[in-house]
Design an enzyme around this catalytic site. Structure first.
Site, PDB file in Angstrom:
ATOM      1  CB  THR A 146      -0.971   0.002   1.203  1.00 28.86           C
ATOM      2  OG1 THR A 146      -0.230  -0.109   2.413  1.00 28.86           O
ATOM      3  CG2 THR A 146      -1.973  -1.124   1.084  1.00 28.86           C
ATOM      4  CE  LYS A 168       0.383  -3.328   3.238  1.00 33.46           C
ATOM      5  NZ  LYS A 168      -0.289  -2.322   4.125  1.00 33.46           N
ATOM      6  CB  THR A 179       2.983  -6.928  11.216  1.00 35.07           C
ATOM      7  OG1 THR A 179       2.929  -5.567  10.800  1.00 35.07           O
ATOM      8  CG2 THR A 179       3.531  -7.767  10.087  1.00 35.07           C
ATOM      9  CD  GLU A 259       1.962   5.236   6.488  1.00 34.53           C
ATOM     10  OE1 GLU A 259       1.590   5.846   7.498  1.00 34.53           O
ATOM     11  OE2 GLU A 259       1.188   4.645   5.720  1.00 34.53           O
ATOM     12  CG  ASN A 378      -0.222   8.525   8.247  1.00 35.44           C
ATOM     13  OD1 ASN A 378      -0.764   7.611   7.639  1.00 35.44           O
ATOM     14  ND2 ASN A 378       1.021   8.459   8.688  1.00 35.44           N
ATOM     15  CB  SER A 383      -7.613  13.352  -0.220  1.00 34.86           C
ATOM     16  OG  SER A 383      -6.340  13.514   0.356  1.00 34.86           O
TER      17      SER A 383
END
Lengths: 383, 383
Positions: A146, A168, A179, A259, A378, A383
């Site tokens: 992702t 992932k 996870t 991230e 995040n 969007s």
């Protein structure tokens, strides 16, 4: 190599159109046996996605013939219609492959609260079935990404047998038993209870000890599939060590790709009265936003470590706490220790050692720093 | 007005040179009686700053004649020498004012792990004593600021008596029994046990229910001092309501000034099986970094609300959860509800309602969004 490193497995990864981007978004992993035993662990979040509820039931049977995985949508918080979508996914794959739907696991990842586009997903299963290959592990690993910047795979070779896997995960990364999505495969010949024991032992000290952002997913799934195709039945300890090795490598890759992170932080809690204490303290330090901001700024702010320890129920005396950052004992006996200017924090990996002076147990938790990039990534995810 | 709104109090705020910036950094609040009863609540962090350990003992006596407060250093994790610094601070103030050191409370705020510059602090007490005034409340409130952008004060008038107060706090804002530093004063005539009861009742549903960043301080202190100078002994309920009013106004100001925040988030948990469940769920939502990033991006990402609820031990059925954001029920029965496009998130205040459908209890928790500014402010704090 990934999930097809072990003999007896084929896999595929295709673009089914679930993601608007056109990226790969659907993977199949097929266990061709002969044995097809399996085990799995799942999120402990009480709000569980439809594919988790489905796959928990599949795993109870101790056998998995096929796993369908999709990115581009978590199928979580989608109610009864969402569960029916998962069921239809399993039935479709089972039909294409001539296996039992009750031995077909499903795993999904992506945004919570949206129905999957079944008009694209179901034809995608047919397309993926046509591309199954003993060399399809890499594409399968690519198809479950992702926000991951890279795909994650690992392999450990035993004596005549192999354990491989793919994972992932880049956000909502504080597994409660597992996870995000992980599929491990082996051609070793082992009964399901031994797979289960080895998998739980491995996840307990790997995926369960990474905590990037304190947010537990609704979709965490770790599956271990055995084909028996090597014809070798290794000893349990040897096999468990290999499973642990693959889990550890994948968990480390997850933290390395979290991230927005600029630092990987290894928190080792030592001299705790119990392992539970060590884990509680490590997790409390890992989840302290203020400390994680400081580490981003390369500031060895040990006061925030002590402040985090102080919120736990672990056994310790505040005046006996010691803290090292990258090997420099900046806090001794709960107070100022070595000069904080000695701490070199230029590199990506940071080590924090918290010495509770309360016993002989220890644990390691991995986390990441908190960055403006994490906020940016995040705050614009939907969007 | 602040702490000198009530009769019988003088205060001062001066620049003692504790802060390198030359800003105000030392405050005195003096209770001139006649009664001098007092109560206090303190951080539940087990790593407590020296002034907390000292003031806890003072409050046990039920009387406070004077409070010395400094910004520019928390005097936390400073060991026995740090405690001696606090002791010397109390002795110095007591000597200047002709009161008992055992009735002199001390509160400190600033960076953890540094000794206070006593060569500046002690002369500062002499200077501050020379500036004590019945109009000194504002300057005292200014002198306790650290990263606060504004000073915080509140006053509630009773019938012939008054409760006033000041607060500081902008980060490390997840009080365990109190918040950063708060001093409340009243000229009502009440015994210490009634002050204690009113203060605990008020903080339980005000300071204890704000959670800006999940990080609990080592220095949280809330003191309530009564002078009895009004000559009025109000009824307990009336008095408790006034104390609650001042605490509520100050708590709301703390959230409104949280470091780097762009949104104030009011989380109301309704239809919970117990108040404890409601608080646990509200706090779990408040501490979810992913959700707080989404709110910063004005994204009504209700899936992250459900994911946060799912990590709690509260009583609920995942298929009976409802969530509203700014009045729009975007999640009904654990699944998709009204159109998320209907949610207007342009304003600073955001309201989240989580309906557990499990009982009749409720609670409100206030928090803030997570922003790049928070990261910037807290990654460069020490330097």
């Amino acid at each position: 190599m990934s999930v097809t490193a072990a003999k007896g497995f084929t896999a595929a990864g295709i673009a089914a159109g679930i993601k608007d981007s056109g990226d790969l978004d659907l993977a199949l992993v097929v266990n061709q046996g002969p044995t097809r035993t399996a085990a799995g662990v799942f999120t402990s979040n009480r709000v569980k996605a439809a594919p988790v509820l489905w796959s928990e039931q599949v795993v109870k049977g101790g056998r998995i013939s096929c796993v369908v995985l999709n990115s581009g949508g978590a199928n979580a918080c989608t109610g009864a219609p969402g569960f029916q979508d998962t069921h239809a996914t399993a039935e479709k794959a089972a039909g294409e492959l001539g296996v039992d739907a009750a031995e077909t696991a499903v795993a999904s990842t992506g945004l919570i609260g949206l129905r999957l586009p079944m008009d694209r997903l179901l034809p995608g299963i047919t397309a993926a079935a046509g591309e199954l290959s003993p060399h399809g592990g890499e594409k399968a690993a690519l198809a479950i990404k992702t926000t991951d910047s890279v795909h994650k795979t690992a392999v450990v070779e035993g004596d005549g047998w192999t354990v491989g896997g793919m994972a992932k995960g880049a956000g909502m990364l504080a597994p409660g038993l597992a996870t995000m999505l992980v599929v491990l495969t082996t051609d070793a010949d082992l009964p399901a209870p031994e797979l289960d024991k080895a998998l739980r032992a491995a996840t307990r000290t790997t995926f369960d000890r990474i905590d990037s952002d304190g947010c537990m997913s609704t979709n965490d799934t770790v599956l271990l599939l055995a084909s028996g195709a090597s014809g070798v039945a290794p000893g349990y300890d040897e096999f468990a060590e290999a499973v642990h090795g693959v889990c550890d490598a994948l968990a480390r890759q997850l933290i390395g790709d979290a991230e927005g992170a600029s630092k990987d932080v290894r928190i080792e809690v030592v001299n705790a009265a119990s392992e539970d204490d060590a884990v509680e303290v490590g997790r409390s330090i890992a989840r302290n936003n203020l400390l994680m901001c400081a580490l981003h700024g390369e500031d060895p702010n040990w006061g925030r470590v002590l402040s985090a320890i102080g919120t736990t129920s672990a056994a310790f005396d505040p005046d006996a706490l010691n803290v090292a950052i990258n090997g420099v004992w900046v806090c001794r006996n709960g107070s100022v220790g070595e000069d904080r200017e000695l701490v070199d924090m230029r590199y990506r990996e940071i080590g924090i050692t918290a010495d509770l002076s309360a016993g002989a147990e220890s644990a390691v938790i991995w986390t990441n720093d908190l960055t403006a990039d994490y906020v940016h990534e995040n705050s614009a995810y939907s969007s």
